[in-house]
Scaffold this motif. Structure first.
Motif, PDB file in Angstrom:
ATOM      1  N   THR A 154       0.852  -1.191   0.000  1.00  0.00           N
ATOM      2  CA  THR A 154       0.000   0.000   0.000  1.00  0.00           C
ATOM      3  C   THR A 154       0.888   1.241   0.000  1.00  0.00           C
ATOM      4  N   PRO A 155       0.645   2.169  -0.924  1.00  0.00           N
ATOM      5  CA  PRO A 155       1.499   3.363  -0.997  1.00  0.00           C
ATOM      6  C   PRO A 155       1.437   4.171   0.304  1.00  0.00           C
ATOM      7  N   GLN A 156       2.530   4.835   0.603  1.00  0.00           N
ATOM      8  CA  GLN A 156       2.579   5.741   1.747  1.00  0.00           C
ATOM      9  C   GLN A 156       3.137   7.088   1.294  1.00  0.00           C
ATOM     10  N   PRO A 157       2.335   8.144   1.355  1.00  0.00           N
ATOM     11  CA  PRO A 157       0.968   8.165   1.867  1.00  0.00           C
ATOM     12  C   PRO A 157      -0.009   7.511   0.890  1.00  0.00           C
ATOM     13  N   ALA A 158      -1.111   6.996   1.448  1.00  0.00           N
ATOM     14  CA  ALA A 158      -2.107   6.293   0.639  1.00  0.00           C
ATOM     15  C   ALA A 158      -3.138   7.277   0.094  1.00  0.00           C
ATOM     16  N   ASP A 159      -2.646   8.232  -0.714  1.00  0.00           N
ATOM     17  CA  ASP A 159      -3.559   9.217  -1.282  1.00  0.00           C
ATOM     18  C   ASP A 159      -4.273   8.635  -2.501  1.00  0.00           C
ATOM     19  N   VAL A 160      -5.223   9.396  -3.018  1.00  0.00           N
ATOM     20  CA  VAL A 160      -6.079   8.892  -4.096  1.00  0.00           C
ATOM     21  C   VAL A 160      -5.263   8.453  -5.302  1.00  0.00           C
ATOM     22  N   GLU A 161      -4.392   9.325  -5.806  1.00  0.00           N
ATOM     23  CA  GLU A 161      -3.633   9.011  -7.022  1.00  0.00           C
ATOM     24  C   GLU A 161      -2.756   7.787  -6.839  1.00  0.00           C
ATOM     25  N   SER A 162      -2.076   7.690  -5.680  1.00  0.00           N
ATOM     26  CA  SER A 162      -1.156   6.576  -5.442  1.00  0.00           C
ATOM     27  C   SER A 162      -1.891   5.250  -5.325  1.00  0.00           C
ATOM     28  N   VAL A 163      -3.028   5.257  -4.647  1.00  0.00           N
ATOM     29  CA  VAL A 163      -3.780   4.014  -4.470  1.00  0.00           C
ATOM     30  C   VAL A 163      -4.423   3.583  -5.784  1.00  0.00           C
ATOM     31  N   VAL A 164      -4.928   4.516  -6.553  1.00  0.00           N
ATOM     32  CA  VAL A 164      -5.468   4.165  -7.867  1.00  0.00           C
ATOM     33  C   VAL A 164      -4.380   3.536  -8.723  1.00  0.00           C
ATOM     34  N   ASP A 165      -3.155   4.087  -8.649  1.00  0.00           N
ATOM     35  CA  ASP A 165      -2.031   3.495  -9.382  1.00  0.00           C
ATOM     36  C   ASP A 165      -1.749   2.068  -8.906  1.00  0.00           C
ATOM     37  N   ALA A 166      -1.804   1.853  -7.585  1.00  0.00           N
ATOM     38  CA  ALA A 166      -1.528   0.522  -7.034  1.00  0.00           C
ATOM     39  C   ALA A 166      -2.583  -0.482  -7.475  1.00  0.00           C
ATOM     40  N   VAL A 167      -3.845  -0.074  -7.459  1.00  0.00           N
ATOM     41  CA  VAL A 167      -4.925  -0.949  -7.910  1.00  0.00           C
ATOM     42  C   VAL A 167      -4.752  -1.280  -9.392  1.00  0.00           C
ATOM     43  N   ALA A 168      -4.362  -0.286 -10.187  1.00  0.00           N
ATOM     44  CA  ALA A 168      -4.141  -0.516 -11.618  1.00  0.00           C
ATOM     45  C   ALA A 168      -2.976  -1.473 -11.842  1.00  0.00           C
ATOM     46  N   GLU A 169      -1.940  -1.389 -10.995  1.00  0.00           N
ATOM     47  CA  GLU A 169      -0.799  -2.303 -11.115  1.00  0.00           C
ATOM     48  C   GLU A 169      -1.217  -3.738 -10.837  1.00  0.00           C
TER      49      GLU A 169
END
Length: 280
Positions: A34-49
């Motif tokens: 999970t990205p840190q910080p778990a902001d919107v853009e970073s988490v959307v990127d993680a889900v897409a990955e």
């Protein structure tokens, strides 16, 4: 139809395609931190990955550690505050190019356990409690989900309960199993006093160590460990996505009732009994 389930947790974002009839993963799950910080853009990127590692899926179910209403994330206790009032379902749909349903992570895990796991064939009021980064909760009355309960934020000894009895706190304070069991018992007794559930299902990563502290719990209500372990959220998310996409909400015994006209939203639907056949 191939459904992908993705579970956003405090430490990892993981996903896999799911057999929504049997309640099983169709392949090895893929996980990224999970990205840190778990902001919107970073988490959307993680889900897409995570999604990019799988092919041929028709729709996606995504869990979120907070309240989700009409596909919009209303709270963000353990992720970045940018998620408050974010149009999560639309953001994920736009990024993945597939229909995406978003629901609370504990609700998803609980739905999977009620349909396929420890809550199968149980009637009355059943409560799923996930002990992980925080405390997630899900309530089911005769197999029907009452969404977004967030009872891990009840006040206990003047503090948010998840700051006392979550698995993250157990690790951070290096609590013995005896002390951890005492804290979990205190929390469960408080919920017991308020709701009188017929069964507690304990999930989250610490459920794998139930033998360490379950015998030490002091609680009148029966307590069982989740049987689907860390796959429960993935499975529950995928089942919800299938219902939202096909309009078959409620047809799976013990399933999450979904209003198919509003993807991303657990809705109120006709109750179904639980008789169908891996937690945050």
């Amino acid at each position: 139809m191939t459904i992908l389930g993705i579970d956003i947790g405090g430490s990892g974002v993981k996903g896999a395609p799911v057999d929504t009839v049997r309640g099983e993963l169709l392949g090895e799950r893929f996980r990224v931190p999970t990205p840190q910080p778990a902001d919107v853009e970073s988490v959307v990127d993680a889900v897409a990955e995570v999604a990019a590692t799988f092919e041929g899926f028709d729709s996606v179910g995504v869990t979120f550690p907070g309240v989700v209403v009409d596909g919009v994330t209303r709270t963000a206790a353990n992720v970045h505050k940018s998620w408050i009032d974010a149009p999560a379902a639309q953001l994920f749909t736009d990024r993945l190019g597939k229909p995406v349903t978003v629901l609370n992570d504990a609700d998803a895990a609980g739905a999977a356990e009620v349909a396929f796991g420890a809550g199968r064939d149980e009637s009355g009021l059943i409560m799923m409690v996930t002990l992980g980064t925080g405390i997630g909760t899900a309530l089911f009355l005769d197999g029907v989900l009452l969404p977004n309960t967030e009872l891990g934020h009840l006040e206990l000894d003047g503090k948010d309960a998840e700051l006392i009895a979550s698995d993250r706190v157990r690790e951070a304070e290096d609590l013995s199993w005896e002390k951890f069991a005492h804290r979990v018992s205190k929390y469960l007794r408080h919920v017991e006093m308020l709701l009188s559930p017929r069964l507690f299902i304990i999930g989250g990563g610490v459920s794998k160590k139930a033998d360490k502290y379950f015998p030490l719990l002091e609680i009148r209500t029966p307590v069982v460990a989740a049987t689907l372990l860390n796959n429960a959220g993935i499975i529950g998310a995928a089942v919800s996505a299938e219902q939202a996409t096909t309009g078959r909400g409620g047809q799976h015994p013990g399933s999450i009732p979904v209003d198919a006209s509003r993807p991303g939203t657990p809705g109120a639907a006709e109750a179904h009994s639980v008789n169908a056949g891996e937690a945050r």
